[in-house]
Design an enzyme around this catalytic site. Structure first.
Site, PDB file in Angstrom:
ATOM      1  N   GLY A  11       1.195  -1.566   0.175  1.00  0.00           N
ATOM      2  CA  GLY A  11      -0.255   0.450  -0.303  1.00  0.00           C
ATOM      3  C   GLY A  11       0.921   0.972  -0.213  1.00  0.00           C
ATOM      4  N   ASN A  91       1.556  -2.426   5.486  1.00  0.00           N
ATOM      5  CA  ASN A  91       1.364  -0.938   5.438  1.00  0.00           C
ATOM      6  C   ASN A  91      -0.116  -0.689   5.294  1.00  0.00           C
ATOM      7  OD1 ASN A  91       0.986   2.043   5.886  1.00  0.00           O
ATOM      8  ND2 ASN A  91       0.796   2.047   3.908  1.00  0.00           N
ATOM      9  N   SER A 142      -2.870  -0.039  14.719  1.00  0.00           N
ATOM     10  CA  SER A 142      -3.916   1.401  15.141  1.00  0.00           C
ATOM     11  C   SER A 142      -3.899   2.048  16.510  1.00  0.00           C
ATOM     12  CB  SER A 142      -4.724   2.321  14.406  1.00  0.00           C
ATOM     13  OG  SER A 142      -5.804   3.057  14.221  1.00  0.00           O
ATOM     14  N   TYR A 155     -12.960  -2.504  11.063  1.00  0.00           N
ATOM     15  CA  TYR A 155     -11.064  -2.194  11.708  1.00  0.00           C
ATOM     16  C   TYR A 155     -10.044  -2.394  12.793  1.00  0.00           C
ATOM     17  CZ  TYR A 155      -7.085   1.423  10.676  1.00  0.00           C
ATOM     18  OH  TYR A 155      -6.225   1.854  10.178  1.00  0.00           O
ATOM     19  N   ALA A 157     -11.338  -4.133  14.811  1.00  0.00           N
ATOM     20  CA  ALA A 157     -11.106  -5.717  15.497  1.00  0.00           C
ATOM     21  C   ALA A 157      -9.269  -5.919  14.190  1.00  0.00           C
ATOM     22  CB  ALA A 157     -11.840  -7.100  14.495  1.00  0.00           C
ATOM     23  N   ALA A 158      -9.681  -5.643  12.803  1.00  0.00           N
ATOM     24  CA  ALA A 158      -8.113  -6.089  12.588  1.00  0.00           C
ATOM     25  C   ALA A 158      -6.922  -5.686  12.792  1.00  0.00           C
ATOM     26  CB  ALA A 158      -8.556  -5.927  10.780  1.00  0.00           C
ATOM     27  N   LYS A 159      -7.267  -4.355  13.404  1.00  0.00           N
ATOM     28  CA  LYS A 159      -5.822  -4.102  13.626  1.00  0.00           C
ATOM     29  C   LYS A 159      -5.065  -4.475  15.089  1.00  0.00           C
ATOM     30  CE  LYS A 159      -4.935  -1.081  10.207  1.00  0.00           C
ATOM     31  NZ  LYS A 159      -3.650  -0.932   9.584  1.00  0.00           N
TER      32      LYS A 159
END
Length: 247
Positions: A11, A91, A142, A155, A157-159
């Site tokens: 990214g 990233n 994050s 977001y 949960a992913a981070k």
């Protein structure tokens, strides 16, 4: 600081990833710029051209890292071009913000697949060639993954998952001299935050002890530290770059 090192930054056609790529190149790294689709290739090539203008080496690779095989292609093309990989910066990330009651399954899955599974995919393919001489993996998490955030169940949960991924892989690969760390940015002045109203920015800044948003350069400098030998005894760490927001 990174002379002759080879870095893959997912990214990296824009935002924080782009600045990390340029920062690494200025320190001597050969950089692989990644974007997910062909329609982002022009922006990726612009970064490549900036690096070449600085006297560095870089290539652009189109690969959707949410896809296991495309992630393999990204690492394979890196090895084919530069012969090795020393640094991986996971990233790439997307947002699909919505309150849980309104969030669709697709919106949840899309964010998990890019932000978390994408990091797994790239790490999975990168660690084997890295085991020959060691390396550094940097995951971009994050503050939302540390404290949670309303409207960002997917977001956050992913981070948060990236925090676990970072610590687990750091333990697995320390014996192979592969260091794995994460950066947790807070509010950073990027395209995403530039769309906020001045009123909202003022409200946000009130909750940040340093009373301002961070810059992409400030995040990139931490990535440079973690990628370099200055951080040779640092692994499994989550470094917040948030102006003290969640300390």
């Amino acid at each position: 600081m990174l002379k002759e090192k080879v870095a893959v930054i997912t990214g990296s056609n824009r935002g924080i990833g782009r600045t990390i790529a340029l920062t690494f190149a200025k320190q001597g790294a050969k950089v692989v710029i990644n974007c997910p689709y062909e329609n982002f290739l022009d922006a990726a090539n612009e970064v490549v051209n900036e690096i070449i203008a600085l006297g560095g080496e870089a290539i652009a690779v189109v690969a959707n890292i949410a896809n296991f095989e495309e992630s393999k292609k990204l690492i394979d093309m890196t090895i084919e071009k530069f012969g090795k990989i020393d640094i991986l910066v996971n990233n790439a990330g997307i947002t699909r913000d919505m309150l849980l009651l309104r969030m669709t399954e697709q919106e949840f899955d899309d964010v998990i697949n890019v932000n978390l599974k994408g990091a797994f995919n790239c790490t999975k393919h990168a660690v084997r060639p890295m085991m020959k001489s060691g390396g550094s993996i940097i995951n971009m998490t994050s503050v939302s993954g540390l404290s949670g955030n309303a409207g960002q169940v997917n977001y956050s949960a992913a981070k948060a998952g990236l925090v676990g991924l970072t610590k687990s892989t750091a333990k697995e690969f320390a014996k192979k001299n592969i260091r794995v760390n994460a950066i947790a940015p807070g509010f950073i002045d990027t395209e995403m935050t530039q769309g906020l109203t001045d009123e909202l920015k003022k409200e946000i800044n009130k909750n940040i002890p340093l009373k301002r948003m961070g810059s992409v350069e400030e995040v990139a400098n931490v990535a440079l530290f973690l990628a370099s030998n200055l951080a040779s005894y640092v692994t499994g760490e989550i470094i917040r770059v948030d102006g003290g927001m969640i300390m």
